[in-house]
Design an enzyme around this catalytic site. Structure first.
Site, short mmCIF file in Angstrom:
data_model
loop_
_atom_site.label_atom_id
_atom_site.label_comp_id
_atom_site.label_asym_id
_atom_site.label_seq_id
_atom_site.Cartn_x
_atom_site.Cartn_y
_atom_site.Cartn_z
N HIS A 124 -23.01 1.57 9.63
CA HIS A 124 -23.35 0.70 10.76
C HIS A 124 -22.23 -0.35 10.85
CE1 HIS A 124 -25.63 -2.51 12.85
NE2 HIS A 124 -26.48 -1.57 13.22
N ASP A 201 -26.64 -0.43 1.57
CA ASP A 201 -27.27 -0.92 2.79
C ASP A 201 -28.56 -0.12 2.97
OD1 ASP A 201 -28.17 -1.28 5.34
OD2 ASP A 201 -26.26 -0.91 6.32
N GLN A 204 -32.10 1.44 6.57
CA GLN A 204 -32.82 2.62 7.05
C GLN A 204 -33.45 3.42 5.92
OE1 GLN A 204 -33.39 3.13 10.21
NE2 GLN A 204 -31.89 1.75 11.14
N LYS A 227 -37.42 -3.86 10.14
CA LYS A 227 -37.36 -2.39 10.13
C LYS A 227 -38.40 -1.81 9.18
CE LYS A 227 -32.43 -2.24 11.27
NZ LYS A 227 -32.33 -1.77 12.64
N CYS A 365 -24.35 1.26 17.17
CA CYS A 365 -23.55 0.40 16.27
C CYS A 365 -22.87 1.23 15.19
CB CYS A 365 -24.39 -0.69 15.64
SG CYS A 365 -25.01 -1.88 16.81
N1 PLP Z 1 -27.40 -1.20 8.61
C1 PLP Z 1 -28.04 -0.18 9.16
C2 PLP Z 1 -27.93 1.17 8.53
C3 PLP Z 1 -28.81 -0.37 10.31
O1 PLP Z 1 -29.47 0.66 10.86
C4 PLP Z 1 -28.90 -1.69 10.87
C5 PLP Z 1 -29.65 -1.93 12.10
O2 PLP Z 1 -29.87 -1.06 12.91
C6 PLP Z 1 -28.22 -2.72 10.23
C7 PLP Z 1 -27.48 -2.45 9.11
C8 PLP Z 1 -28.29 -4.11 10.75
O3 PLP Z 1 -29.59 -4.63 10.62
P1 PLP Z 1 -30.00 -6.02 11.26
O4 PLP Z 1 -29.61 -5.93 12.70
O5 PLP Z 1 -31.48 -6.09 11.06
O6 PLP Z 1 -29.26 -7.08 10.55
#
Ligand code: PLP
Length: 407
Positions: A124, A201, A204, A227, A365
């Site tokens: 992401h 990270d 997900q 999430k 993203c």
């Molecule tokens: N990392 C992953 C794999 C994501 O799917 C997301 C959000 O879609 C993020 C990071 C960023 O999360 P947040 O927008 O809640 O900070």
């Protein structure tokens, strides 16, 4: 193992029981954010109605009560991921903030000119750009682990990226586009054999499987509450104490200090050193309620049911002529990104929307993932335990309708 009581579960999520455009809402945008069970909504309402007060700084009754709940939440989160100590649980505003905190603070302490950071091609943007900002500041560089056509990381290539200059690995536990669940134990073990720490990270992953940070021996793990059925604006950075102790503060302000004078300021102990300003105690307590809700259903039950949704949706989507699914790893969460021949994803999504079906379109993203396949955007349908097989049928029918109208 008990199965999911779908009807009961859907009653727990008030937002799901409504119509949009006079059609029952089908919510398949769970990868972006999940809906909230009544227990979370009611707890947040209760705080604002009865117990709201800033934590840690007051001697009065409400402040004491709120502080207790806020710190009990930290303990709950510690137990949920099996961290060793609750001082290793840092509240942030979400995954993005957690990674930025780490990139800044770890970077200040451990990254110098010429150093290298390993990430992957399926990250992401929030696990790419903070490292790029760090690299600009420190004249360091990023190395990227590629993935194959199924969406699996090429572990041999990952192994070859390590040099004397590698300082940290930062990789998605689970991809928000391809759905791939990466072989994190192997990734961590390889990095540790080079004495390199690992950030996962978990944005997900945390909502789909049990995480045990001690068993994984992971150095840092991050996720967002929204999430995992909790409120927006709160997230977690887990870090091993030995790293967090050595890392400098990220933001300055109230709460993160012991003593402030114009000559010398001293910083607070963990975890407060990294928590400047009035905390999001409402979010923290809300997150706790979400974790309790999930534990009551059982994360293994959730995983089993979501696997069925994954297999059914794969089977049914593949029957649609001209539809291509990107991301076909054998180890995948219940998310599908796909495109349909000669139809733009936005047009399909607009028609689905009018049918009451919420999907996401765009690059999610993750532009490097789109670049890998030579495309700009896809549709994404992300399914969780409150979704049904009938809803997948509705999605498939909707796509066929869109095809007829647009092709
Ligand atoms: N990392 C992953 C794999 C994501 O799917 C997301 C959000 O879609 C993020 C990071 C960023 O999360 P947040 O927008 O809640 O900070």
């Amino acid at each position: 193992m008990v199965d999911i009581d779908l009807q009961k579960i859907r009653e727990d999520f008030p937002i799901l029981n409504q119509k949009v455009y006079n059609k029952p809402l089908v919510y398949f945008d769970n990868g972006a954010t999940t809906q909230k069970p009544r227990a979370v909504i009611e707890k947040i309402n209760e705080i604002h109605s009865l117990t709201n007060s800033s934590t840690h700084r007051g001697v009065h009754y409400l402040s004491g009560l709120m502080t207790e709940e806020y710190e009990a939440s930290r303990e709950k989160i510690r137990a949920f991921i099996n961290a060793k100590d609750k001082s290793e649980i840092i509240y942030t505003s979400g995954t993005t903030a957690s990674i930025n905190l780490l990139a800044f603070s770890f970077g200040e302490k451990y990254i110098s000119e010429g150093d290298e950071i390993i990430i992957s091609e399926m990250e992401h943007h929030s696990n790419i750009v903070p490292w790029q900002l760090l690299c600009e500041r420190k004249k360091a560089s990023i190395k990227v682990t590629p993935f194959d056509e199924n969406g699996d990381l090429l572990i041999d290539e990952y192994k070859n990226l390590f040099t004397e200059k590698t300082r940290i690995v930062s990789i998605a536990h689970t991809s928000n586009t391809l759905g791939t669940v990466n072989p994190i134990k192997e990734i961590i073990d390889i990095a540790h054999s080079h004495n390199v720490p690992v950030l996962l990270d978990g944005a997900q992953a945390i909502q789909h499987e049990k995480i045990d940070v001690q068993e994984l021996d992971v150095d840092f793990y991050v996720f967002s509450a929204h999430k995992i059925y909790g409120p927006t604006g709160i997230g977690i950075l887990y870090g091993k104490q030995k790293w967090l102790e050595e890392m400098p503060p990220w933001q300055g302000g109230g709460n993160m200090v012991k003593n402030v004078s114009f000559n010398k300021t001293t910083y607070n102990n963990l975890p407060y050193k990294f928590e400047a300003g009035t905390p999001n105690y409402v979010g923290a307590v809300g997150l706790t309620k979400a974790l309790e809700y999930i534990e009551n259903i059982g994360i293994e039950n959730i995983r089993t049911y979501e696997n069925k949704l994954l297999h059914y949706s794969t089977q049914e989507l593949k029957k649609i002529e001209g539809l291509r699914i990107f991301g076909n790893s054998k180890n995948k969460i219940s998310v599908q990104i796909f495109n349909i021949d000669s139809v733009h994803p936005y047009d399909t999504a607009m028609i689905l929307d009018k049918l009451g079906i919420a999907v996401r379109t765009g690059s999610h993203c993750a532009q490097p993932v789109m670049d890998h396949f030579g495309i700009d955007s896809t549709i994404r349908a992300s399914m969780v335990f409150y979704n049904s097989f009938e809803e997948i049928d509705m999605l498939v029918e909707g796509i066929k309708k869109a095809q007829l109208m647009l092709q």
